[in-house]
Write a protein that holds these residues in place. Structure first.
Motif, PDB file in Angstrom:
ATOM      1  N   ARG A 177       0.842  -1.198   0.000  1.00  0.00           N
ATOM      2  CA  ARG A 177       0.000   0.000   0.000  1.00  0.00           C
ATOM      3  C   ARG A 177       0.879   1.250   0.000  1.00  0.00           C
ATOM      4  O   ARG A 177       1.973   1.259   0.543  1.00  0.00           O
ATOM      5  CB  ARG A 177      -0.931   0.013   1.211  1.00  0.00           C
ATOM      6  N   ILE A 178       0.374   2.295  -0.596  1.00  0.00           N
ATOM      7  CA  ILE A 178       1.104   3.560  -0.670  1.00  0.00           C
ATOM      8  C   ILE A 178       0.976   4.265   0.670  1.00  0.00           C
ATOM      9  O   ILE A 178      -0.126   4.634   1.092  1.00  0.00           O
ATOM     10  CB  ILE A 178       0.556   4.433  -1.801  1.00  0.00           C
ATOM     11  N   SER A 179       2.101   4.488   1.354  1.00  0.00           N
ATOM     12  CA  SER A 179       2.083   5.168   2.645  1.00  0.00           C
ATOM     13  C   SER A 179       2.658   6.575   2.575  1.00  0.00           C
ATOM     14  O   SER A 179       2.516   7.336   3.534  1.00  0.00           O
ATOM     15  CB  SER A 179       2.875   4.354   3.674  1.00  0.00           C
ATOM     16  N   GLY A 180       3.301   6.926   1.483  1.00  0.00           N
ATOM     17  CA  GLY A 180       3.827   8.268   1.302  1.00  0.00           C
ATOM     18  C   GLY A 180       4.001   8.564  -0.165  1.00  0.00           C
ATOM     19  O   GLY A 180       4.316   7.671  -0.964  1.00  0.00           O
ATOM     20  N   LEU A 181       3.803   9.825  -0.544  1.00  0.00           N
ATOM     21  CA  LEU A 181       3.838  10.162  -1.964  1.00  0.00           C
ATOM     22  C   LEU A 181       4.140  11.647  -2.119  1.00  0.00           C
ATOM     23  O   LEU A 181       3.648  12.480  -1.352  1.00  0.00           O
ATOM     24  CB  LEU A 181       2.495   9.843  -2.624  1.00  0.00           C
ATOM     25  N   ARG A 182       4.973  11.946  -3.078  1.00  0.00           N
ATOM     26  CA  ARG A 182       5.184  13.332  -3.505  1.00  0.00           C
ATOM     27  C   ARG A 182       4.866  13.421  -4.983  1.00  0.00           C
ATOM     28  O   ARG A 182       5.389  12.637  -5.774  1.00  0.00           O
ATOM     29  CB  ARG A 182       6.611  13.786  -3.242  1.00  0.00           C
ATOM     30  N   LEU A 183       4.015  14.342  -5.348  1.00  0.00           N
ATOM     31  CA  LEU A 183       3.643  14.478  -6.749  1.00  0.00           C
ATOM     32  C   LEU A 183       3.860  15.909  -7.214  1.00  0.00           C
ATOM     33  O   LEU A 183       3.738  16.862  -6.438  1.00  0.00           O
ATOM     34  CB  LEU A 183       2.206  14.040  -6.997  1.00  0.00           C
ATOM     35  N   ARG A 184       4.180  16.036  -8.493  1.00  0.00           N
ATOM     36  CA  ARG A 184       4.288  17.340  -9.139  1.00  0.00           C
ATOM     37  C   ARG A 184       2.976  17.632  -9.860  1.00  0.00           C
ATOM     38  O   ARG A 184       2.329  16.737 -10.398  1.00  0.00           O
ATOM     39  CB  ARG A 184       5.435  17.352 -10.153  1.00  0.00           C
ATOM     40  N   TYR A 185       2.611  18.893  -9.862  1.00  0.00           N
ATOM     41  CA  TYR A 185       1.410  19.285 -10.607  1.00  0.00           C
ATOM     42  C   TYR A 185       1.741  20.514 -11.452  1.00  0.00           C
ATOM     43  O   TYR A 185       2.666  21.275 -11.146  1.00  0.00           O
ATOM     44  CB  TYR A 185       0.235  19.563  -9.669  1.00  0.00           C
ATOM     45  N   PRO A 186       1.008  20.732 -12.541  1.00  0.00           N
ATOM     46  CA  PRO A 186       1.335  21.830 -13.460  1.00  0.00           C
ATOM     47  C   PRO A 186       1.097  23.198 -12.826  1.00  0.00           C
ATOM     48  O   PRO A 186       0.319  23.334 -11.870  1.00  0.00           O
ATOM     49  CB  PRO A 186       0.395  21.582 -14.652  1.00  0.00           C
ATOM     50  N   ALA A 187       1.740  24.204 -13.366  1.00  0.00           N
ATOM     51  CA  ALA A 187       1.689  25.547 -12.791  1.00  0.00           C
ATOM     52  C   ALA A 187       0.308  26.174 -12.897  1.00  0.00           C
ATOM     53  O   ALA A 187      -0.032  27.054 -12.105  1.00  0.00           O
ATOM     54  CB  ALA A 187       2.730  26.437 -13.475  1.00  0.00           C
ATOM     55  N   PHE A 188      -0.504  25.751 -13.872  1.00  0.00           N
ATOM     56  CA  PHE A 188      -1.817  26.379 -14.032  1.00  0.00           C
ATOM     57  C   PHE A 188      -2.854  25.841 -13.046  1.00  0.00           C
ATOM     58  O   PHE A 188      -3.970  26.372 -12.987  1.00  0.00           O
ATOM     59  CB  PHE A 188      -2.330  26.191 -15.464  1.00  0.00           C
ATOM     60  N   PHE A 189      -2.523  24.824 -12.257  1.00  0.00           N
ATOM     61  CA  PHE A 189      -3.497  24.302 -11.307  1.00  0.00           C
ATOM     62  C   PHE A 189      -3.746  25.341 -10.211  1.00  0.00           C
ATOM     63  O   PHE A 189      -2.797  25.867  -9.620  1.00  0.00           O
ATOM     64  CB  PHE A 189      -2.995  23.001 -10.677  1.00  0.00           C
ATOM     65  N   PRO A 190      -5.009  25.668  -9.895  1.00  0.00           N
ATOM     66  CA  PRO A 190      -5.315  26.694  -8.882  1.00  0.00           C
ATOM     67  C   PRO A 190      -5.112  26.155  -7.461  1.00  0.00           C
ATOM     68  O   PRO A 190      -6.078  25.859  -6.748  1.00  0.00           O
ATOM     69  CB  PRO A 190      -6.781  27.045  -9.163  1.00  0.00           C
ATOM     70  N   ASP A 191      -3.860  26.027  -7.027  1.00  0.00           N
ATOM     71  CA  ASP A 191      -3.594  25.448  -5.712  1.00  0.00           C
ATOM     72  C   ASP A 191      -3.969  26.382  -4.562  1.00  0.00           C
ATOM     73  O   ASP A 191      -3.900  25.982  -3.402  1.00  0.00           O
ATOM     74  CB  ASP A 191      -2.114  25.056  -5.594  1.00  0.00           C
TER      75      ASP A 191
END
Length: 476
Positions: free
Chosen positions: A130-144
């Motif tokens: 099972r996934i217990s930790g994750l780092r993801l990249r997201y595009p600059a246009f995403f309204p974070d």
């Protein structure tokens, strides 16, 4: 299997690993990688015996990989393969959130059938795959900066990474990255007991280690052996606090009444307590006739009369000389289901008890009067301005992120789990951070369905018996 077949299988595995690494590189990264590979190859060609040693090392690694490296390595490889399948599914689920039909980029990060390795630079997998930790990249246009967009992504990640667990999220807007970590479940074995706290302090429950700047010894923690140190969420009442009153909100069976019992038991150490059960279920019957208990009311007429007395007592304390108000014993007003009590009072033609509650809620701090309320979500609209006076907030039970944020005034950094044990939720004191919370088990001693040890612990904490002079009428 022959040695030749083992080496061939190992070479295939090594080739697939290199291919996955290559696919995970962006177009900008592949050029420097090819240049570095060419430089290393030229160095090996010019160095004596380096090429033969490299071939020997590759064949040895292929033989080890083809043989499997033992049962433990095979189990880790199977878990990793299962995690990679989950990551591929997670990547496809994120595509609608992190892609645009009009994206002009020739190599977008997120596209159906794309390469998930580029988007997940860091992944932690548990022993069961099972996934217990994750780092993801997201595009600059995403309204974070939009809370709703963030919440949709967090809810999707929590659902795809594994239900039944809680995840903490950290958004890095500057780098365009999101970290997700599965947090350890809070201990549920801590019951009612004498907590190490100063006068006027109440331990609402326990949170993650390191989230607060103190610990207290408790019994019934992990292992249930010797006392262990736990991180408490401490609420400070009194005339000098910025959060003099408490509001607990939850769904039926979430443990709000248990929280009020825990608060009353701790307050009775140095204060008088008035308890009103708006539901009439007898949740506080064990306090009746005890030392320091002003009254326990379970009927609409009794509850209305008790809260009218509480309003007059608050006004009396405010009109008293400063020295007398400071020396008076603190008064705690504990009310369960005030909205239901107000409805039942209106049916019987009685005065609205919420009007009486406004006096101690608005002005009680100066007279050392503290109010603790517990209500269900559907009754919050009835409370109105009464709820606004309680700035220490607790939400218990399986509530949505919108419900938690609506009560606490801020969204939790941990995605709420779908199924939670009684007493599990979130707490926020004023404008402070949102804490995960596990309320100590404080059942009604008369509830035969509750744990026997927990019921005995509550009975052991109750003060001694007194006569009828401790009633509301006697104190007036």
């Amino acid at each position: 299997m022959s040695p030749f077949a083992i080496v061939v299988r190992g070479l295939g595995r090594l080739a697939r690993s290199v291919w996955r690494w290559w696919r995970g590189l962006s177009r900008e990264q592949r050029g420097p990688a090819m240049l570095l590979g060419g430089a290393v190859g030229l160095l090996l060609w010019l160095t004596p015996y380096a090429l033969w040693l490299t071939c020997g090392a590759v064949l040895t690694a292929a033989a080890w990989s083809g043989w499997g490296g033992g049962p433990a390595a095979r189990e880790r490889r199977a878990a990793r393969a299962a995690a990679e399948e989950r990551l591929a599914v997670l990547y496809e689920a994120l595509v609608p959130h992190f892609s645009l039909p009009s994206d002009p980029s020739p190599d977008p990060l997120y596209a159906h059938g794309g390469v998930w390795q580029r988007c997940f630079p860091s992944v932690t997998v548990s022993d069961d795959g099972r996934i217990s930790g994750l780092r993801l990249r997201y595009p600059a246009f995403f309204p974070d900066g939009d809370p709703e967009c963030r919440e949709r992504v967090e809810r999707l990640l929590a659902a795809k990474a594994g239900r039944g667990r809680e995840f903490r999220f950290r958004w890095d807007e500057e780098e365009g990255e999101l970290d997700m970590v599965a947090v350890e479940p809070l201990p549920t074995g801590i019951g009612a007991q004498r907590f190490v706290a100063a006068s006027g302090e109440v331990v609402l429950g326990f949170t993650d280690a390191g989230a607060v700047d103190r610990t207290v010894p408790v019994r019934g923690g992990p292992g249930c052996g010797e006392p262990v140190e736990a991180a408490p969420v401490v609420w400070r009442a009194g005339p000098r606090t910025a959060e003099p009153h408490l509001l607990a909100v939850g769904v039926p069976g979430s443990g709000t009444s248990s929280l009020l019992r825990s608060v009353a038991l701790q307050a009775l150490q140095d204060a008088d307590v008035l308890l009103v059960d708006g539901s009439g279920a007898g949740e506080f019957s064990c306090f009746a006739g005890r030392s320091g208990v002003v009254s326990v009311e379970s009927s609409p007429s009794g509850g209305v009369a008790a809260l009218e007395w509480a309003a007059r007592e608050t006004e009396r304390r405010l009109l008293a000389p400063c020295d007398g108000a400071r020396d008076a014993r603190a008064l705690w007003i504990v009310v369960d289901r005030p909205a239901l009590l107000g409805h039942l009072a209106a049916v019987q033609g009685l005065r609205d008890p919420l009007e009486s509650l406004r006096v101690p809620l608005r002005f009680g701090r100066a007279g050392r009067v503290t109010v603790a309320l517990a209500e269900q979500f559907e009754g919050l609209a009835v409370l109105g301005a009464v709820a606004a006076c309680a700035r220490a907030r607790v939400v218990l039970g399986a509530a949505s992120a919108e419900q938690v944020a609506g009560v606490l005034g801020a969204a939790p950094r941990v995605a709420p789990a779908g199924v939670v044990p009684p007493g599990r939720g979130f707490a926020r004191l004023g404008a402070g951070p949102v804490y995960r919370l596990q309320v100590p088990a404080t059942p009604d001693p008369g509830d035969e369905a509750a744990d026997e040890a927990a019921r005995r612990a509550v009975l052991a904490l109750l003060p001694g018996w007194v006569g009828r002079e401790g009633s509301v009428a006697g104190r007036e």
